[in-house]
Motif scaffolding. Sequence first.
Motif, PDB file in Angstrom:
ATOM      1  N   HIS A 105       0.666  -1.174  -0.135  1.00 49.00           N
ATOM      2  CA  HIS A 105      -0.165   0.114   0.162  1.00 49.00           C
ATOM      3  C   HIS A 105       0.861   1.396  -0.041  1.00 49.00           C
ATOM      4  O   HIS A 105       0.321   2.532  -0.260  1.00 49.00           O
ATOM      5  CB  HIS A 105      -1.006   0.053   1.210  1.00 49.00           C
ATOM      6  CG  HIS A 105      -0.465   0.188   2.458  1.00 49.00           C
ATOM      7  ND1 HIS A 105       0.498  -0.522   3.080  1.00 49.00           N
ATOM      8  CD2 HIS A 105      -0.429   1.482   3.181  1.00 49.00           C
ATOM      9  CE1 HIS A 105       0.938   0.090   4.220  1.00 49.00           C
ATOM     10  NE2 HIS A 105       0.384   1.160   4.330  1.00 49.00           N
ATOM     11  N   ARG A 106       2.089   1.275   0.381  1.00 51.94           N
ATOM     12  CA  ARG A 106       2.902   2.075   0.381  1.00 51.94           C
ATOM     13  C   ARG A 106       3.753   2.277  -1.202  1.00 51.94           C
ATOM     14  O   ARG A 106       4.612   3.188  -1.278  1.00 51.94           O
ATOM     15  CB  ARG A 106       4.221   2.153   1.234  1.00 51.94           C
ATOM     16  CG  ARG A 106       3.634   2.172   2.796  1.00 51.94           C
ATOM     17  CD  ARG A 106       4.480   2.207   3.772  1.00 51.94           C
ATOM     18  NE  ARG A 106       4.129   2.139   5.217  1.00 51.94           N
ATOM     19  CZ  ARG A 106       3.532   2.999   5.808  1.00 51.94           C
ATOM     20  NH1 ARG A 106       3.705   4.418   5.551  1.00 51.94           N
ATOM     21  NH2 ARG A 106       3.162   2.881   7.102  1.00 51.94           N
ATOM     22  N   GLY A 107       3.584   1.401  -2.030  1.00 53.09           N
ATOM     23  CA  GLY A 107       3.989   1.508  -3.312  1.00 53.09           C
ATOM     24  C   GLY A 107       5.212   0.572  -3.553  1.00 53.09           C
ATOM     25  O   GLY A 107       5.844   0.777  -4.853  1.00 53.09           O
ATOM     26  N   ARG A 108       5.606  -0.352  -2.766  1.00 54.75           N
ATOM     27  CA  ARG A 108       6.846  -0.964  -2.659  1.00 54.75           C
ATOM     28  C   ARG A 108       6.533  -2.176  -3.500  1.00 54.75           C
ATOM     29  O   ARG A 108       5.708  -2.966  -3.360  1.00 54.75           O
ATOM     30  CB  ARG A 108       7.386  -1.252  -1.419  1.00 54.75           C
ATOM     31  CG  ARG A 108       8.635  -2.100  -1.656  1.00 54.75           C
ATOM     32  CD  ARG A 108       9.253  -2.397  -0.075  1.00 54.75           C
ATOM     33  NE  ARG A 108       8.463  -3.267   0.598  1.00 54.75           N
ATOM     34  CZ  ARG A 108       8.583  -4.608   0.409  1.00 54.75           C
ATOM     35  NH1 ARG A 108       8.991  -4.934  -0.436  1.00 54.75           N
ATOM     36  NH2 ARG A 108       7.694  -5.158   1.483  1.00 54.75           N
ATOM     37  N   PRO A 109       7.355  -2.497  -4.699  1.00 59.23           N
ATOM     38  CA  PRO A 109       6.945  -3.791  -5.531  1.00 59.23           C
ATOM     39  C   PRO A 109       7.487  -5.013  -4.688  1.00 59.23           C
ATOM     40  O   PRO A 109       8.483  -5.112  -3.875  1.00 59.23           O
ATOM     41  CB  PRO A 109       7.658  -3.438  -6.639  1.00 59.23           C
ATOM     42  CG  PRO A 109       9.001  -2.665  -6.212  1.00 59.23           C
ATOM     43  CD  PRO A 109       8.573  -1.690  -5.297  1.00 59.23           C
ATOM     44  N   ILE A 110       6.484  -5.889  -5.083  1.00 61.63           N
ATOM     45  CA  ILE A 110       6.752  -7.463  -4.256  1.00 61.63           C
ATOM     46  C   ILE A 110       7.115  -8.113  -5.442  1.00 61.63           C
ATOM     47  O   ILE A 110       6.504  -8.356  -6.337  1.00 61.63           O
ATOM     48  CB  ILE A 110       5.576  -7.552  -3.537  1.00 61.63           C
ATOM     49  CG1 ILE A 110       4.908  -6.845  -2.379  1.00 61.63           C
ATOM     50  CG2 ILE A 110       5.638  -9.239  -2.833  1.00 61.63           C
ATOM     51  CD1 ILE A 110       3.454  -7.111  -1.799  1.00 61.63           C
ATOM     52  N   LYS A 111       8.216  -8.984  -5.129  1.00 61.80           N
ATOM     53  CA  LYS A 111       8.990  -9.776  -6.136  1.00 61.80           C
ATOM     54  C   LYS A 111       9.380 -10.784  -5.562  1.00 61.80           C
ATOM     55  O   LYS A 111       9.733 -10.854  -4.106  1.00 61.80           O
ATOM     56  CB  LYS A 111       9.949  -9.275  -7.081  1.00 61.80           C
ATOM     57  CG  LYS A 111       9.634  -7.957  -7.715  1.00 61.80           C
ATOM     58  CD  LYS A 111      11.053  -7.414  -8.484  1.00 61.80           C
ATOM     59  CE  LYS A 111      10.750  -5.984  -8.936  1.00 61.80           C
ATOM     60  NZ  LYS A 111      11.966  -5.409  -9.635  1.00 61.80           N
ATOM     61  N   ALA A 112       9.564 -12.168  -6.072  1.00 62.61           N
ATOM     62  CA  ALA A 112      10.326 -13.297  -5.557  1.00 62.61           C
ATOM     63  C   ALA A 112      11.678 -12.671  -5.510  1.00 62.61           C
ATOM     64  O   ALA A 112      12.565 -12.386  -6.466  1.00 62.61           O
ATOM     65  CB  ALA A 112      10.475 -14.448  -6.476  1.00 62.61           C
ATOM     66  N   LYS A 113      12.506 -13.489  -4.580  1.00 63.33           N
ATOM     67  CA  LYS A 113      13.683 -12.840  -4.346  1.00 63.33           C
ATOM     68  C   LYS A 113      14.954 -13.886  -4.543  1.00 63.33           C
ATOM     69  O   LYS A 113      15.884 -13.744  -4.373  1.00 63.33           O
ATOM     70  CB  LYS A 113      13.961 -12.247  -3.012  1.00 63.33           C
ATOM     71  CG  LYS A 113      13.183 -10.972  -2.722  1.00 63.33           C
ATOM     72  CD  LYS A 113      13.487 -10.376  -1.467  1.00 63.33           C
ATOM     73  CE  LYS A 113      12.616  -9.019  -1.430  1.00 63.33           C
ATOM     74  NZ  LYS A 113      12.846  -8.395  -0.019  1.00 63.33           N
ATOM     75  N   THR A 114      14.297 -15.093  -4.748  1.00 63.83           N
ATOM     76  CA  THR A 114      15.214 -16.498  -4.466  1.00 63.83           C
ATOM     77  C   THR A 114      14.591 -17.289  -5.848  1.00 63.83           C
ATOM     78  O   THR A 114      13.436 -17.158  -6.268  1.00 63.83           O
ATOM     79  CB  THR A 114      15.345 -17.102  -3.604  1.00 63.83           C
ATOM     80  OG1 THR A 114      14.240 -17.861  -3.122  1.00 63.83           O
ATOM     81  CG2 THR A 114      15.876 -16.155  -2.270  1.00 63.83           C
ATOM     82  N   LEU A 115      15.483 -18.388  -6.278  1.00 61.05           N
ATOM     83  CA  LEU A 115      15.287 -19.430  -7.129  1.00 61.05           C
ATOM     84  C   LEU A 115      13.918 -20.223  -6.541  1.00 61.05           C
ATOM     85  O   LEU A 115      12.918 -20.466  -7.169  1.00 61.05           O
ATOM     86  CB  LEU A 115      16.234 -20.193  -7.497  1.00 61.05           C
ATOM     87  CG  LEU A 115      17.415 -19.644  -8.278  1.00 61.05           C
ATOM     88  CD1 LEU A 115      18.302 -20.685  -8.565  1.00 61.05           C
ATOM     89  CD2 LEU A 115      16.826 -19.328  -9.816  1.00 61.05           C
ATOM     90  N   GLY A 116      13.847 -20.532  -5.257  1.00 53.13           N
ATOM     91  CA  GLY A 116      12.874 -21.379  -4.577  1.00 53.13           C
ATOM     92  C   GLY A 116      11.640 -20.518  -4.635  1.00 53.13           C
ATOM     93  O   GLY A 116      10.507 -20.875  -5.009  1.00 53.13           O
ATOM     94  N   GLN A 117      11.887 -19.071  -4.197  1.00 56.15           N
ATOM     95  CA  GLN A 117      10.416 -18.315  -4.239  1.00 56.15           C
ATOM     96  C   GLN A 117       9.934 -18.065  -5.731  1.00 56.15           C
ATOM     97  O   GLN A 117       8.720 -18.092  -5.951  1.00 56.15           O
ATOM     98  CB  GLN A 117      10.877 -17.023  -3.950  1.00 56.15           C
ATOM     99  CG  GLN A 117      11.164 -16.883  -2.089  1.00 56.15           C
ATOM    100  CD  GLN A 117      11.111 -15.539  -1.718  1.00 56.15           C
ATOM    101  OE1 GLN A 117      11.170 -14.569  -2.338  1.00 56.15           O
ATOM    102  NE2 GLN A 117      11.061 -15.535  -0.289  1.00 56.15           N
ATOM    103  N   THR A 118      10.901 -18.010  -6.745  1.00 52.84           N
ATOM    104  CA  THR A 118      10.401 -17.829  -8.012  1.00 52.84           C
ATOM    105  C   THR A 118       9.551 -18.967  -8.682  1.00 52.84           C
ATOM    106  O   THR A 118       8.601 -18.979  -9.243  1.00 52.84           O
ATOM    107  CB  THR A 118      11.635 -17.669  -9.073  1.00 52.84           C
ATOM    108  OG1 THR A 118      12.334 -16.392  -8.911  1.00 52.84           O
ATOM    109  CG2 THR A 118      11.107 -17.507 -10.487  1.00 52.84           C
ATOM    110  N   ALA A 119       9.829 -20.458  -8.148  1.00 51.93           N
ATOM    111  CA  ALA A 119       9.632 -21.451  -8.596  1.00 51.93           C
ATOM    112  C   ALA A 119       8.004 -21.727  -7.643  1.00 51.93           C
ATOM    113  O   ALA A 119       7.056 -22.088  -8.324  1.00 51.93           O
ATOM    114  CB  ALA A 119      10.149 -22.930  -8.068  1.00 51.93           C
ATOM    115  N   TYR A 120       7.893 -21.282  -6.569  1.00 55.63           N
ATOM    116  CA  TYR A 120       6.746 -21.437  -5.791  1.00 55.63           C
ATOM    117  C   TYR A 120       5.684 -20.398  -6.341  1.00 55.63           C
ATOM    118  O   TYR A 120       4.624 -20.701  -6.453  1.00 55.63           O
ATOM    119  CB  TYR A 120       7.189 -20.751  -4.284  1.00 55.63           C
ATOM    120  CG  TYR A 120       6.329 -20.569  -3.165  1.00 55.63           C
ATOM    121  CD1 TYR A 120       5.256 -21.557  -2.927  1.00 55.63           C
ATOM    122  CD2 TYR A 120       5.965 -19.311  -2.754  1.00 55.63           C
ATOM    123  CE1 TYR A 120       4.370 -21.442  -2.094  1.00 55.63           C
ATOM    124  CE2 TYR A 120       4.889 -19.223  -1.814  1.00 55.63           C
ATOM    125  CZ  TYR A 120       4.116 -20.267  -1.291  1.00 55.63           C
ATOM    126  OH  TYR A 120       2.967 -20.272  -0.667  1.00 55.63           O
TER     127      TYR A 120
END
Length: 335
Positions: A105-120
């Motif tokens: 809500h403050r405008g910060r982008p949320i992204k996957a930060k690791t290979l495991g998170q990307t796969a998730y």
Amino acid sequence: MAASEEIRIRIGEDKDARALFGSMDGNLRIIEEALDIEVVLRNDELVISGKDAKRAGDVMEDLLWIVERGDRLDKQKIEYAINLHENGASYSESDIDKDIIAFTHRGRPIKAKTLGQTAYVKAIKEKDIVFGIGPAGTGKTYLAVALAVRAFKNKEAEKIVLARPAVEAGERLGFLPGDLQEKVDPYLRPLYDALYEIMGRDTALRLKEKETIEVVPLAYMRGRTLDNSFIILDEAQNTTREQMKMFLTRMGFESKVVVNGDITQIDLPEGKTSGLVHAAKVLDKVNEIGFCYLKEGDVVRHSLVKKIIGAYDRCDRRAAERKSSRRSGNKAAGS
């Protein structure tokens, strides 16, 4: 003893070395200590010297790529970039950090930060039921909530349902003040925290009043069928086999289910089988269900969290080895 090497990386006038080095050269100190190198900026070149300067140069190229893309470099990214190179991978050649899932809500982008998170994240987008299993700090809950909010905003889901088992409900909740909802709210706090950060407290509470968002104890799920919903079960390692089956069978048409848990932190009474552990065995061969196993390297909290998890894992392995050795010894003695 290996001789010290020296390599040079041209950074060009359009690249900002300050973004790489960080405030008061904080990033630079982390890089130099982690890679055992010395880095000096001379005109438009980074001069890297050390026993393994070439490998360090590959990491620095990756970090420069992150900076050039406009992302802020921090300790977590630096440590993970180094870890990737140690395992033959790199940021620039992977899908890490490339897609924005949602904005806070403050405008910060949320992204996957690791290979495991990307796969998730990829699994959640592609499959209707996904199990995210891994240690604390790997973003299981936060990313699932972010994807739920995204689905809701894109009108892919009409309702968000967040559930958590209250393990001690039968034993201690009666001693807490307040009505039943007030008694169980402490167990649901991590889900509220994620919602408030992503949607903003006022928006989340307004949607909760309309019952568009539900944050409920797992017991409240019995007897329901949820259509057009994004449903998340958090702390699923603390469900029983019966509770897990009950939860999974609540899924209705056009719904998506995410089940999260850490099988190293099971709080069930002794002798009770974790529903998460059981489900991972029973449903493993169902192709339409995704299983993502996040690891110590996917931890994105304070760097000490990763070290704590690693220390406990090593302790557990040693205990298991001693137990196995004792069993072997007892069998040999009895034969």
